[in-house]
Design a protein around this motif. Structure first.
Motif, PDB file in Angstrom:
ATOM      1  N   ASP A  54    -111.507 -45.727  -0.729  1.00 45.29           N
ATOM      2  CA  ASP A  54    -111.467 -45.247  -1.951  1.00 45.29           C
ATOM      3  C   ASP A  54    -110.188 -44.541  -2.091  1.00 45.29           C
ATOM      4  N   ALA A  55    -110.103 -43.326  -1.494  1.00 45.76           N
ATOM      5  CA  ALA A  55    -108.843 -42.516  -1.426  1.00 45.76           C
ATOM      6  C   ALA A  55    -107.523 -43.364  -1.134  1.00 45.76           C
ATOM      7  N   ARG A  56    -107.477 -44.290   0.031  1.00 45.09           N
ATOM      8  CA  ARG A  56    -106.461 -44.979   0.604  1.00 45.09           C
ATOM      9  C   ARG A  56    -106.102 -45.961  -0.595  1.00 45.09           C
ATOM     10  N   SER A  57    -107.197 -46.615  -1.283  1.00 43.34           N
ATOM     11  CA  SER A  57    -106.812 -47.408  -2.403  1.00 43.34           C
ATOM     12  C   SER A  57    -106.275 -46.703  -3.849  1.00 43.34           C
ATOM     13  N   ALA A  58    -106.683 -45.465  -3.825  1.00 44.30           N
ATOM     14  CA  ALA A  58    -106.085 -44.666  -5.192  1.00 44.30           C
ATOM     15  C   ALA A  58    -104.721 -44.348  -4.792  1.00 44.30           C
ATOM     16  N   PHE A  59    -104.224 -43.921  -3.443  1.00 45.96           N
ATOM     17  CA  PHE A  59    -102.966 -43.687  -3.185  1.00 45.96           C
ATOM     18  C   PHE A  59    -102.104 -45.158  -3.258  1.00 45.96           C
ATOM     19  N   GLU A  60    -102.649 -46.188  -2.836  1.00 45.37           N
ATOM     20  CA  GLU A  60    -101.924 -47.607  -2.887  1.00 45.37           C
ATOM     21  C   GLU A  60    -101.583 -47.770  -4.511  1.00 45.37           C
ATOM     22  N   GLN A  61    -102.571 -47.602  -5.244  1.00 45.35           N
ATOM     23  CA  GLN A  61    -102.420 -47.634  -6.648  1.00 45.35           C
ATOM     24  C   GLN A  61    -101.108 -46.861  -7.239  1.00 45.35           C
ATOM     25  N   ASP A  62    -101.061 -45.578  -6.651  1.00 53.37           N
ATOM     26  CA  ASP A  62     -99.938 -44.830  -7.144  1.00 53.37           C
ATOM     27  C   ASP A  62     -98.988 -45.389  -6.553  1.00 53.37           C
ATOM     28  N   LEU A  63     -98.668 -45.974  -5.287  1.00 55.05           N
ATOM     29  CA  LEU A  63     -97.256 -46.281  -4.767  1.00 55.05           C
ATOM     30  C   LEU A  63     -96.835 -47.556  -5.741  1.00 55.05           C
ATOM     31  N   GLN A  64     -97.897 -48.570  -6.080  1.00 55.09           N
ATOM     32  CA  GLN A  64     -97.485 -49.524  -7.055  1.00 55.09           C
ATOM     33  C   GLN A  64     -97.004 -48.908  -8.375  1.00 55.09           C
ATOM     34  N   LYS A  65     -97.593 -48.124  -8.900  1.00 56.43           N
ATOM     35  CA  LYS A  65     -97.147 -47.505 -10.137  1.00 56.43           C
ATOM     36  C   LYS A  65     -95.465 -46.892  -9.881  1.00 56.43           C
ATOM     37  N   GLY A  98    -103.789 -26.242 -23.154  1.00 51.68           N
ATOM     38  CA  GLY A  98    -104.778 -26.872 -24.295  1.00 51.68           C
ATOM     39  C   GLY A  98    -103.896 -27.788 -25.090  1.00 51.68           C
ATOM     40  N   LYS A  99    -102.705 -27.807 -24.922  1.00 50.56           N
ATOM     41  CA  LYS A  99    -101.826 -28.636 -25.909  1.00 50.56           C
ATOM     42  C   LYS A  99    -101.170 -29.977 -25.112  1.00 50.56           C
ATOM     43  N   VAL A 100    -101.228 -29.752 -23.664  1.00 52.54           N
ATOM     44  CA  VAL A 100    -100.904 -30.885 -22.873  1.00 52.54           C
ATOM     45  C   VAL A 100    -101.833 -31.389 -21.801  1.00 52.54           C
ATOM     46  N   LYS A 101    -101.799 -32.569 -21.506  1.00 48.95           N
ATOM     47  CA  LYS A 101    -102.783 -32.997 -20.201  1.00 48.95           C
ATOM     48  C   LYS A 101    -101.722 -33.832 -19.466  1.00 48.95           C
ATOM     49  N   TRP A 102    -102.226 -33.798 -18.192  1.00 52.26           N
ATOM     50  CA  TRP A 102    -101.306 -34.247 -17.204  1.00 52.26           C
ATOM     51  C   TRP A 102    -102.086 -34.933 -15.769  1.00 52.26           C
ATOM     52  N   ARG A 103    -101.523 -35.928 -15.346  1.00 51.83           N
ATOM     53  CA  ARG A 103    -102.062 -36.261 -14.067  1.00 51.83           C
ATOM     54  C   ARG A 103    -101.044 -36.415 -12.934  1.00 51.83           C
ATOM     55  N   TYR A 104    -101.376 -36.537 -11.902  1.00 50.68           N
ATOM     56  CA  TYR A 104    -100.290 -36.612 -10.458  1.00 50.68           C
ATOM     57  C   TYR A 104    -100.410 -37.944  -9.852  1.00 50.68           C
ATOM     58  N   ILE A 105     -99.197 -38.434  -9.603  1.00 50.26           N
ATOM     59  CA  ILE A 105     -99.130 -39.687  -9.095  1.00 50.26           C
ATOM     60  C   ILE A 105     -98.325 -39.401  -7.606  1.00 50.26           C
ATOM     61  N   MET A 106     -98.971 -39.861  -6.728  1.00 49.92           N
ATOM     62  CA  MET A 106     -98.300 -39.371  -5.201  1.00 49.92           C
ATOM     63  C   MET A 106     -97.292 -40.477  -4.792  1.00 49.92           C
ATOM     64  N   GLY A 107     -95.961 -39.968  -4.572  1.00 51.93           N
ATOM     65  CA  GLY A 107     -95.244 -40.791  -4.394  1.00 51.93           C
ATOM     66  C   GLY A 107     -94.822 -41.467  -3.260  1.00 51.93           C
ATOM     67  N   GLY A 108     -95.583 -40.890  -2.023  1.00 46.87           N
ATOM     68  CA  GLY A 108     -95.302 -41.529  -0.516  1.00 46.87           C
ATOM     69  C   GLY A 108     -93.764 -41.357  -0.058  1.00 46.87           C
ATOM     70  N   LEU A 109     -93.022 -40.200  -0.370  1.00 52.45           N
ATOM     71  CA  LEU A 109     -91.907 -39.910   0.012  1.00 52.45           C
ATOM     72  C   LEU A 109     -91.529 -40.656   1.452  1.00 52.45           C
ATOM     73  N   ILE A 110     -92.501 -40.333   2.315  1.00 56.76           N
ATOM     74  CA  ILE A 110     -91.913 -40.521   4.073  1.00 56.76           C
ATOM     75  C   ILE A 110     -93.242 -41.258   4.474  1.00 56.76           C
ATOM     76  N   ALA A 111     -93.129 -42.844   4.686  1.00 61.43           N
ATOM     77  CA  ALA A 111     -94.024 -43.445   5.209  1.00 61.43           C
ATOM     78  C   ALA A 111     -93.977 -43.003   6.718  1.00 61.43           C
ATOM     79  N   ASN A 112     -92.886 -43.228   7.442  1.00 63.58           N
ATOM     80  CA  ASN A 112     -92.498 -42.711   8.862  1.00 63.58           C
ATOM     81  C   ASN A 112     -91.150 -42.650   8.951  1.00 63.58           C
TER      82      ASN A 112
END
Length: 264
Positions: free
Chosen positions: A175-186, A46-60
């Protein structure tokens, strides 16, 4: 059960401190960090809020190279996971890298973003289950069928939290792939090169504190105090079974951390 999940979602979306968690489902250090991260979310509910950014550790594995740990092929990842297991106290199925090595972390990242399209809490719990699939059970989470199965099992275990069929459909969506790409950009924009990385700031402010890598709980407390000196925990874990029930389950190391006994 649904009321409890709704309460957790409200906790995730409300608070005077905002945390962004840069992570990856296939990151062993992020898994090792779960005891501290779970403890923080529990104690400061109740004191903190959070969100996850997917890092894409291993593309291949053709492009992956981790010079810090001397890893550029699957077999070299096994010894690192074994080291993390003993340093952190978290159970890890290091043999996955000899028996059933994931080819990429991108499918799992996209799947988490697909779950996030349903709700932040659905994404959080699904991310945990995907981690468990590889870290505890040695599953290949680069396999879409494995990721779909995790979703369906979660939907069955926690009704009302996640729609397994919708998740399966959304995994293949733009939409899911775009959301992940936005995370990678961040990740690239902020120069994040290690997971987990947490950025912690007071709600409404631009500047804050960055925590990089596997750190003890005290480091998180210090960062919170720097950002919001008046922030105080809302509760403390005192009972093992109650803490396990709160998360639906927890490892022995997570319970140890929650009850205030850190690892050496």
């Amino acid at each position: 059960m649904i009321d409890k999940e709704n309460k957790q979602e409200k906790n995730q979306e409300a608070g005077s401190v905002e945390i962004e968690v840069y992570t990856d489902p296939l990151c062993c250090w992020s898994w090792a960090f779960e005891p501290q991260w779970r403890r923080l979310r529990f104690e400061y509910s109740g004191k903190v809020k959070w969100r996850y950014i997917m890092g894409g550790l291993i593309a291949n594995w053709d492009s992956f190279n981790d010079p810090m740990n001397s890893v550029n092929r699957p077999l070299q990842m096994g010894p690192l996971w074994l080291e993390v297991k003993y340093k952190s106290g978290m159970p890890i199925q290091d043999k996955v890298w000899y028996q059933n090595p994931p080819k990429s972390s991108y499918p799992a990242c996209i799947a988490v973003k697909a779950a996030e399209m349903q709700s932040p809490t659905a994404a959080e719990v699904y991310l945990r289950k995907v981690r468990e699939a590889v870290m505890l059970h040695g599953k290949d989470i680069s396999d879409w069928e494995v990721l779909q199965k995790v979703g369906h099992e979660l939907a069955k275990a926690q009704p009302g939290l996640l729609d397994g069929e919708k998740l399966q459909q959304d995994m293949g969506s733009k939409d899911a792939r775009s959301a992940f790409e936005q995370d990678l950009q961040k990740v690239r924009l902020h120069g994040i090169s290690r997971f987990p990385t947490l950025t912690i700031k007071k709600a409404g402010e631009e500047n804050g504190v960055m925590i990089v890598g596997y750190r003890p709980y005290e480091a998180l407390q210090t960062a919170l105090e720097q950002v919001e000196p008046n922030l105080q925990p809302t509760k403390q874990a005192t009972d093992e079974e109650a803490y396990k029930a709160y998360w639906h389950d927890a490892t022995a190391r997570e319970v140890q951390e929650a009850l205030g006994a850190g690892v050496a």
